[in-house]
Design a protein around this motif. Structure first.
Motif, short mmCIF file in Angstrom:
data_model
loop_
_atom_site.label_atom_id
_atom_site.label_comp_id
_atom_site.label_asym_id
_atom_site.label_seq_id
_atom_site.Cartn_x
_atom_site.Cartn_y
_atom_site.Cartn_z
N GLU A 38 0.83 -1.19 0.00
CA GLU A 38 0.00 0.00 0.00
C GLU A 38 0.87 1.26 0.00
OE1 GLU A 38 -3.47 1.82 2.82
OE2 GLU A 38 -3.31 -0.35 2.64
N ARG A 39 2.03 1.18 0.64
CA ARG A 39 2.99 2.29 0.68
C ARG A 39 4.34 1.75 0.21
NH1 ARG A 39 -0.03 3.22 5.52
NH2 ARG A 39 -1.08 5.25 5.39
N PRO A 40 4.59 1.76 -1.08
CA PRO A 40 5.80 1.13 -1.59
C PRO A 40 7.08 1.94 -1.38
CG PRO A 40 4.57 2.09 -3.39
CD PRO A 40 3.73 2.24 -2.15
N GLU A 41 6.98 3.21 -1.01
CA GLU A 41 8.18 4.03 -0.81
C GLU A 41 8.68 3.93 0.62
OE1 GLU A 41 9.71 5.48 -3.31
OE2 GLU A 41 8.12 4.80 -4.65
N ARG A 42 9.98 3.80 0.76
CA ARG A 42 10.61 3.66 2.08
C ARG A 42 11.42 4.91 2.37
NH1 ARG A 42 11.78 -0.89 5.13
NH2 ARG A 42 10.94 -2.14 3.44
#
Length: 81
Positions: free
Chosen positions: A5-9
């Motif tokens: 759902e939130r692929p950016e780290r």
């Protein structure tokens, strides 16, 4: 791997005192995780007024969670609450 759902780290470094402040706020607000707490604090910070843009040449180390206040202002341009 499943789609996230939130692929950016985003990785940040904190001092022990900054981490303690985050954890204390997180538990006080009953946030389910550190990530949720950081996202909420970012949301609140981006929605707030009273902060100046960083000056040219400002270094990353000058932006701390627990920055000392000088004459009611924080070195990173924020105002004391």
């Amino acid at each position: 791997m499943a789609d996230l759902e939130r692929p950016e780290r985003l990785q940040i470094m904190l001092t022990a005192d900054e981490l303690m402040a985050l954890e204390n706020w997180r538990f006080e607000k009953r946030m389910p995780s550190r990530s949720a707490a950081v996202r909420e604090l970012l949301r609140r910070g981006l929605a707030s007024d009273g902060f100046l843009a960083a000056g040219q040449g400002t270094k990353s180390q000058e932006f701390g969670v627990l920055a000392p206040e000088v004459d009611g202002r924080r070195p990173n341009g924020g105002t004391a609450e």
